[in-house]
Design a protein around this motif. Sequence first.
Motif, PDB file in Angstrom:
ATOM      1  N   VAL A 223      26.295  53.906 -97.329  1.00  0.00           N
ATOM      2  CA  VAL A 223      26.679  52.511 -97.157  1.00  0.00           C
ATOM      3  C   VAL A 223      25.498  51.645 -97.582  1.00  0.00           C
ATOM      4  O   VAL A 223      24.343  51.958 -97.274  1.00  0.00           O
ATOM      5  CB  VAL A 223      27.057  52.234 -95.685  1.00  0.00           C
ATOM      6  CG1 VAL A 223      27.303  50.749 -95.444  1.00  0.00           C
ATOM      7  CG2 VAL A 223      28.273  53.057 -95.290  1.00  0.00           C
ATOM      8  N   GLY A 224      25.780  50.537 -98.270  1.00  0.00           N
ATOM      9  CA  GLY A 224      24.719  49.623 -98.680  1.00  0.00           C
ATOM     10  C   GLY A 224      23.777  50.261 -99.675  1.00  0.00           C
ATOM     11  O   GLY A 224      22.562  50.227 -99.502  1.00  0.00           O
ATOM     12  N   THR A 225      24.295  50.806-100.731  1.00  0.00           N
ATOM     13  CA  THR A 225      23.502  51.631-101.650  1.00  0.00           C
ATOM     14  C   THR A 225      22.436  50.872-102.425  1.00  0.00           C
ATOM     15  O   THR A 225      21.484  51.463-102.892  1.00  0.00           O
ATOM     16  CB  THR A 225      24.433  52.413-102.597  1.00  0.00           C
ATOM     17  OG1 THR A 225      23.702  53.455-103.206  1.00  0.00           O
ATOM     18  CG2 THR A 225      25.062  51.504-103.650  1.00  0.00           C
ATOM     19  N   GLY A 226      22.589  49.559-102.593  1.00  0.00           N
ATOM     20  CA  GLY A 226      21.601  48.832-103.388  1.00  0.00           C
ATOM     21  C   GLY A 226      21.534  49.399-104.792  1.00  0.00           C
ATOM     22  O   GLY A 226      22.537  49.487-105.502  1.00  0.00           O
ATOM     23  N   SER A 227      20.370  49.858-105.190  1.00  0.00           N
ATOM     24  CA  SER A 227      20.159  50.391-106.539  1.00  0.00           C
ATOM     25  C   SER A 227      20.814  51.756-106.749  1.00  0.00           C
ATOM     26  O   SER A 227      20.882  52.232-107.879  1.00  0.00           O
ATOM     27  CB  SER A 227      18.667  50.529-106.812  1.00  0.00           C
ATOM     28  OG  SER A 227      18.121  51.555-105.994  1.00  0.00           O
TER      29      SER A 227
ATOM     30  N   HIS B 237      26.404  43.093-107.846  1.00  0.00           N
ATOM     31  CA  HIS B 237      25.288  43.457-108.723  1.00  0.00           C
ATOM     32  C   HIS B 237      24.784  44.863-108.379  1.00  0.00           C
ATOM     33  O   HIS B 237      24.441  45.643-109.266  1.00  0.00           O
ATOM     34  CB  HIS B 237      24.141  42.452-108.606  1.00  0.00           C
ATOM     35  CG  HIS B 237      24.563  41.040-108.866  1.00  0.00           C
ATOM     36  ND1 HIS B 237      24.899  40.579-110.120  1.00  0.00           N
ATOM     37  CD2 HIS B 237      24.720  39.996-108.019  1.00  0.00           C
ATOM     38  CE1 HIS B 237      25.230  39.295-110.035  1.00  0.00           C
ATOM     39  NE2 HIS B 237      25.137  38.921-108.775  1.00  0.00           N
ATOM     40  N   ALA B 238      24.752  45.186-107.091  1.00  0.00           N
ATOM     41  CA  ALA B 238      24.322  46.516-106.661  1.00  0.00           C
ATOM     42  C   ALA B 238      25.322  47.574-107.121  1.00  0.00           C
ATOM     43  O   ALA B 238      24.926  48.647-107.592  1.00  0.00           O
ATOM     44  CB  ALA B 238      24.162  46.557-105.142  1.00  0.00           C
ATOM     45  N   VAL B 239      26.597  47.277-106.983  1.00  0.00           N
ATOM     46  CA  VAL B 239      27.627  48.226-107.427  1.00  0.00           C
ATOM     47  C   VAL B 239      27.442  48.518-108.915  1.00  0.00           C
ATOM     48  O   VAL B 239      27.450  49.676-109.344  1.00  0.00           O
ATOM     49  CB  VAL B 239      29.044  47.677-107.131  1.00  0.00           C
ATOM     50  CG1 VAL B 239      30.110  48.534-107.791  1.00  0.00           C
ATOM     51  CG2 VAL B 239      29.275  47.590-105.627  1.00  0.00           C
TER      52      VAL B 239
END
Length: 192
Positions: free
Chosen positions: A42-46, A69-71
Amino acid sequence: MTLREQREIETDVYQPAEDSQLLAEAACARLPADEDQLVLEVGTGSGYVAGRIAAETPVRVIASDLNPHAVREARGEGVETVRADLVAPFADGTFDAVAFNPPYLPTDPENEWDDWMEHALSGGEDGRAVIDPFLENVGRVLAPDGVVYLLVSSLTGVDEVVERAGEEGFSAVAVADESFPFETLTVLKLFR
């Protein structure tokens, strides 16, 4: 991708730091060597943590983030990623493990800014504004023997997070930690 789009991503996506590395190492060291396991970050960022888990273990990893943008960045790194708010779109009992490096920095509402990096960093006044709803909902998507690897900062209050997890039926054990001059980072393993 244009240069402008790349710059947007770099300023709008949380990039890996010590917390990401600690969570990735803790999860990789503890996930079973079982290709039938399904893990959610969850919330993977980069996409760093999900990418490390996918590269270092045989499990299948799905990553999610609210930030478009992270996705896009995580997908560009080869990570199977969906846009999601925490665990909302996922089916009950789907995941054998969930990893999460939540926004945990306590932030004075007077000093909050409204952009994607705030969403990646700010945990609200007590640092638990995202952690609490995550704990309320993550149990729904866990398989019966599923576990959660949750990174928590001493700035957020590890004991308070453990107590809150207990209210949601989880037991907690610290499986990794690292101290810095301004905080200690701890990875909690939550299980039922």
